[in-house]
Design a protein around this motif. Structure first.
Motif, PDB file in Angstrom:
ATOM      1  N   ILE B   4      10.955 -43.493 -22.050  1.00 37.61           N
ATOM      2  CA  ILE B   4      11.371 -42.184 -22.516  1.00 37.61           C
ATOM      3  C   ILE B   4      10.509 -41.139 -21.827  1.00 37.61           C
ATOM      4  O   ILE B   4       9.279 -41.233 -21.842  1.00 37.61           O
ATOM      5  CB  ILE B   4      11.287 -42.107 -24.060  1.00 37.61           C
ATOM      6  CG1 ILE B   4      11.803 -40.772 -24.565  1.00 37.61           C
ATOM      7  CG2 ILE B   4       9.918 -42.452 -24.574  1.00 37.61           C
ATOM      8  CD1 ILE B   4      12.086 -40.768 -26.058  1.00 37.61           C
ATOM      9  N   THR B   5      11.127 -40.198 -21.183  1.00 30.47           N
ATOM     10  CA  THR B   5      10.394 -39.196 -20.426  1.00 30.47           C
ATOM     11  C   THR B   5      10.739 -37.806 -20.913  1.00 30.47           C
ATOM     12  O   THR B   5      11.892 -37.510 -21.246  1.00 30.47           O
ATOM     13  CB  THR B   5      10.698 -39.302 -18.917  1.00 30.47           C
ATOM     14  OG1 THR B   5      12.118 -39.220 -18.726  1.00 30.47           O
ATOM     15  CG2 THR B   5      10.202 -40.607 -18.353  1.00 30.47           C
ATOM     16  N   GLN B   6       9.720 -36.958 -20.940  1.00 34.89           N
ATOM     17  CA  GLN B   6       9.889 -35.571 -21.336  1.00 34.89           C
ATOM     18  C   GLN B   6       9.499 -34.675 -20.178  1.00 34.89           C
ATOM     19  O   GLN B   6       8.566 -34.967 -19.439  1.00 34.89           O
ATOM     20  CB  GLN B   6       9.005 -35.243 -22.542  1.00 34.89           C
ATOM     21  CG  GLN B   6       9.419 -35.938 -23.813  1.00 34.89           C
ATOM     22  CD  GLN B   6       8.566 -35.515 -24.994  1.00 34.89           C
ATOM     23  OE1 GLN B   6       7.945 -36.335 -25.668  1.00 34.89           O
ATOM     24  NE2 GLN B   6       8.544 -34.219 -25.264  1.00 34.89           N
ATOM     25  N   SER B   7      10.213 -33.581 -20.043  1.00 33.89           N
ATOM     26  CA  SER B   7       9.860 -32.603 -19.021  1.00 33.89           C
ATOM     27  C   SER B   7      10.172 -31.200 -19.513  1.00 33.89           C
ATOM     28  O   SER B   7      11.100 -31.006 -20.309  1.00 33.89           O
ATOM     29  CB  SER B   7      10.634 -32.902 -17.721  1.00 33.89           C
ATOM     30  OG  SER B   7      12.032 -32.815 -17.952  1.00 33.89           O
ATOM     31  N   PRO B   8       9.363 -30.220 -19.093  1.00 34.66           N
ATOM     32  CA  PRO B   8       8.127 -30.396 -18.336  1.00 34.66           C
ATOM     33  C   PRO B   8       6.996 -30.895 -19.223  1.00 34.66           C
ATOM     34  O   PRO B   8       7.165 -30.971 -20.432  1.00 34.66           O
ATOM     35  CB  PRO B   8       7.848 -28.973 -17.840  1.00 34.66           C
ATOM     36  CG  PRO B   8       8.387 -28.106 -18.933  1.00 34.66           C
ATOM     37  CD  PRO B   8       9.611 -28.796 -19.447  1.00 34.66           C
ATOM     38  N   ARG B   9       5.867 -31.248 -18.672  1.00 37.18           N
ATOM     39  CA  ARG B   9       4.694 -31.622 -19.466  1.00 37.18           C
ATOM     40  C   ARG B   9       4.010 -30.396 -20.058  1.00 37.18           C
ATOM     41  O   ARG B   9       3.499 -30.446 -21.172  1.00 37.18           O
ATOM     42  CB  ARG B   9       3.683 -32.403 -18.625  1.00 37.18           C
ATOM     43  CG  ARG B   9       4.062 -33.825 -18.307  1.00 37.18           C
ATOM     44  CD  ARG B   9       4.228 -34.688 -19.579  1.00 37.18           C
ATOM     45  NE  ARG B   9       3.124 -34.601 -20.515  1.00 37.18           N
ATOM     46  CZ  ARG B   9       2.049 -35.374 -20.465  1.00 37.18           C
ATOM     47  NH1 ARG B   9       1.906 -36.268 -19.509  1.00 37.18           N
ATOM     48  NH2 ARG B   9       1.089 -35.250 -21.376  1.00 37.18           N
ATOM     49  N   TYR B  10       4.012 -29.318 -19.287  1.00 41.86           N
ATOM     50  CA  TYR B  10       3.406 -28.065 -19.732  1.00 41.86           C
ATOM     51  C   TYR B  10       4.367 -26.912 -19.406  1.00 41.86           C
ATOM     52  O   TYR B  10       5.018 -26.923 -18.369  1.00 41.86           O
ATOM     53  CB  TYR B  10       2.071 -27.810 -19.044  1.00 41.86           C
ATOM     54  CG  TYR B  10       1.067 -28.927 -19.222  1.00 41.86           C
ATOM     55  CD1 TYR B  10       0.973 -29.959 -18.292  1.00 41.86           C
ATOM     56  CD2 TYR B  10       0.227 -28.955 -20.334  1.00 41.86           C
ATOM     57  CE1 TYR B  10       0.063 -30.989 -18.470  1.00 41.86           C
ATOM     58  CE2 TYR B  10      -0.684 -29.980 -20.512  1.00 41.86           C
ATOM     59  CZ  TYR B  10      -0.757 -30.996 -19.575  1.00 41.86           C
ATOM     60  OH  TYR B  10      -1.657 -32.011 -19.757  1.00 41.86           O
ATOM     61  N   LEU B  21      13.530 -27.793 -23.406  1.00 43.35           N
ATOM     62  CA  LEU B  21      12.699 -28.958 -23.182  1.00 43.35           C
ATOM     63  C   LEU B  21      13.624 -30.171 -23.051  1.00 43.35           C
ATOM     64  O   LEU B  21      14.544 -30.353 -23.850  1.00 43.35           O
ATOM     65  CB  LEU B  21      11.732 -29.163 -24.352  1.00 43.35           C
ATOM     66  CG  LEU B  21      10.919 -27.939 -24.784  1.00 43.35           C
ATOM     67  CD1 LEU B  21       9.943 -28.314 -25.890  1.00 43.35           C
ATOM     68  CD2 LEU B  21      10.214 -27.293 -23.616  1.00 43.35           C
ATOM     69  N   MET B  22      13.325 -30.990 -22.057  1.00 48.20           N
ATOM     70  CA  MET B  22      14.215 -32.107 -21.767  1.00 48.20           C
ATOM     71  C   MET B  22      13.629 -33.425 -22.266  1.00 48.20           C
ATOM     72  O   MET B  22      12.416 -33.625 -22.278  1.00 48.20           O
ATOM     73  CB  MET B  22      14.464 -32.203 -20.260  1.00 48.20           C
ATOM     74  CG  MET B  22      15.015 -30.931 -19.651  1.00 48.20           C
ATOM     75  SD  MET B  22      16.579 -30.440 -20.387  1.00 48.20           S
ATOM     76  CE  MET B  22      17.618 -31.768 -19.817  1.00 48.20           C
ATOM     77  N   CYS B  23      14.520 -34.318 -22.663  1.00 50.80           N
ATOM     78  CA  CYS B  23      14.133 -35.662 -23.091  1.00 50.80           C
ATOM     79  C   CYS B  23      15.179 -36.641 -22.584  1.00 50.80           C
ATOM     80  O   CYS B  23      16.388 -36.437 -22.799  1.00 50.80           O
ATOM     81  CB  CYS B  23      14.035 -35.741 -24.606  1.00 50.80           C
ATOM     82  SG  CYS B  23      13.564 -37.382 -25.210  1.00 50.80           S
ATOM     83  N   PRO B  75      18.274 -32.660 -25.116  1.00 47.90           N
ATOM     84  CA  PRO B  75      17.503 -31.446 -24.852  1.00 47.90           C
ATOM     85  C   PRO B  75      17.291 -30.598 -26.098  1.00 47.90           C
ATOM     86  O   PRO B  75      18.153 -30.556 -26.990  1.00 47.90           O
ATOM     87  CB  PRO B  75      18.357 -30.706 -23.822  1.00 47.90           C
ATOM     88  CG  PRO B  75      19.752 -31.199 -24.059  1.00 47.90           C
ATOM     89  CD  PRO B  75      19.610 -32.620 -24.525  1.00 47.90           C
ATOM     90  N   LEU B  76      16.153 -29.945 -26.149  1.00 49.21           N
ATOM     91  CA  LEU B  76      15.804 -29.022 -27.239  1.00 49.21           C
ATOM     92  C   LEU B  76      15.671 -27.626 -26.656  1.00 49.21           C
ATOM     93  O   LEU B  76      14.893 -27.427 -25.721  1.00 49.21           O
ATOM     94  CB  LEU B  76      14.477 -29.449 -27.881  1.00 49.21           C
ATOM     95  CG  LEU B  76      13.923 -28.539 -28.970  1.00 49.21           C
ATOM     96  CD1 LEU B  76      14.730 -28.701 -30.257  1.00 49.21           C
ATOM     97  CD2 LEU B  76      12.450 -28.850 -29.243  1.00 49.21           C
ATOM     98  N   CYS B  91       9.437 -36.002 -28.189  1.00 54.55           N
ATOM     99  CA  CYS B  91      10.740 -36.616 -28.318  1.00 54.55           C
ATOM    100  C   CYS B  91      10.510 -38.099 -28.617  1.00 54.55           C
ATOM    101  O   CYS B  91       9.525 -38.695 -28.152  1.00 54.55           O
ATOM    102  CB  CYS B  91      11.514 -36.443 -27.013  1.00 54.55           C
ATOM    103  SG  CYS B  91      13.128 -37.224 -26.974  1.00 54.55           S
ATOM    104  N   ALA B  92      11.393 -38.711 -29.391  1.00 54.23           N
ATOM    105  CA  ALA B  92      11.306 -40.136 -29.682  1.00 54.23           C
ATOM    106  C   ALA B  92      12.704 -40.713 -29.726  1.00 54.23           C
ATOM    107  O   ALA B  92      13.690 -40.000 -29.948  1.00 54.23           O
ATOM    108  CB  ALA B  92      10.586 -40.376 -31.010  1.00 54.23           C
ATOM    109  N   SER B  93      12.791 -42.009 -29.506  1.00 53.38           N
ATOM    110  CA  SER B  93      14.075 -42.696 -29.639  1.00 53.38           C
ATOM    111  C   SER B  93      13.857 -43.971 -30.424  1.00 53.38           C
ATOM    112  O   SER B  93      12.741 -44.486 -30.526  1.00 53.38           O
ATOM    113  CB  SER B  93      14.690 -42.997 -28.268  1.00 53.38           C
ATOM    114  OG  SER B  93      13.964 -44.016 -27.603  1.00 53.38           O
ATOM    115  N   SER B  94      14.944 -44.486 -31.007  1.00 58.27           N
ATOM    116  CA  SER B  94      14.855 -45.711 -31.795  1.00 58.27           C
ATOM    117  C   SER B  94      16.210 -46.391 -31.870  1.00 58.27           C
ATOM    118  O   SER B  94      17.252 -45.743 -31.944  1.00 58.27           O
ATOM    119  CB  SER B  94      14.362 -45.412 -33.212  1.00 58.27           C
ATOM    120  OG  SER B  94      14.362 -46.591 -33.998  1.00 58.27           O
ATOM    121  N   GLU B  95      16.180 -47.712 -31.862  1.00 56.23           N
ATOM    122  CA  GLU B  95      17.377 -48.494 -32.114  1.00 56.23           C
ATOM    123  C   GLU B  95      17.183 -49.401 -33.320  1.00 56.23           C
ATOM    124  O   GLU B  95      18.131 -50.015 -33.789  1.00 56.23           O
ATOM    125  CB  GLU B  95      17.728 -49.345 -30.876  1.00 56.23           C
ATOM    126  CG  GLU B  95      19.102 -49.959 -30.885  1.00 56.23           C
ATOM    127  CD  GLU B  95      20.224 -48.919 -30.998  1.00 56.23           C
ATOM    128  OE1 GLU B  95      20.180 -47.892 -30.309  1.00 56.23           O
ATOM    129  OE2 GLU B  95      21.143 -49.148 -31.815  1.00 56.23           O
TER     130      GLU B  95
END
Lengths: 111, 112
Positions: B4-10, B21-23, B75-76, B91-95
């Motif tokens: 799981i990746t988020q961007s940007p970091r800052y 904010l992207m996830c 995205p947020l 951001c988090a994900s779950s199954e």
């Protein structure tokens, strides 16, 4: 209002000592109680978790104690090591995917 | 890379500007979440999604908008950023329900 209350906000322990973090909740419908560990610049990661039908769960040096009647649960870190220095969050969930988190405890282990 | 990746970091933005904010997650997990982390408050749920095109409010949704047109992206958007939205966003994900949460590394947002 916060559904899970966590204390202390921070603690310092000597290497080899025991760290104890406490959490309390009000919602008796909660049925899953995880603890997360977070290092600076990283996201939280699941450390250990317990369900209310168990009073204690141990994984290595980490132990959760659960008191259903008091609606409290705690994390004990035995033989604390400098690598355990992190922020710890308790959390709770009831029958769904959402987690309610405590405010966090910053643990510093002095060598 | 899996995960799981988020961007940007800052991100630094000005009051009143819109910021997104992207996830992105590679597991095809059904559930995705946005939390904000503030000292003294822990992590508070902003929005979550149970599947593509299904979203719902969390504890602190005011001032935020989400969408989920694809399973892997969540995205947020802060429509008009305010200083009180200065925070670290996760951001988090779950199954696998609450047991299966995986968090991203976070986005530190500063609104000036």
């Amino acid at each position: 209002q916060q559904q899970v209350k966590q204390s202390p906000q921070s603690l310092i322990v000597q290497k080899g000592g025991i760290s104890i973090i406490n959490c309390a909740y009000e919602n008796t419908a909660f049925d899953y109680f995880p603890w997360y560990q977070q290092f600076p610049g990283k996201g939280p990661a699941l450390l250990i978790a317990i369900r209310p039908d168990v009073s204690e769960k141990k994984e290595g040096r980490f132990t959760i104690s659960f008191n259903k009647s008091a609606k409290q649960f705690s994390l004990h870190i035995m033989d604390s090591q400098p690598g355990d220095s992190a922020t710890y969050f308790c959390a709770a969930s009831f029958n769904d995917y959402k987690l309610s988190f405590g405010a966090g405890t910053t643990v510093t282990v002095r060598a | 890379d899996a995960g799981i990746t988020q961007s940007p970091r800052y991100k630094i933005t000005e009051t009143g500007r819109q910021v997104t904010l992207m996830c992105h997650q590679t597991w095809s997990h059904s559930y995705m979440f946005w939390y904000r982390q503030d000292l003294g408050h822990g992590l508070r749920l902003i929005y979550y999604s149970a599947a593509a095109d299904i979203t719902d409010k969390g504890e602190v949704p005011d001032g935020y908008v989400v969408s989920r047109s694809k399973t892997e992206n969540f995205p947020l958007t802060l429509e008009s950023a305010t200083r009180s939205q200065t925070s670290v966003y996760f951001c988090a994900s779950s199954e696998a329900g609450p047991r299966g949460y995986t968090f991203g590394s976070g986005t530190r947002l500063t609104v000036v």
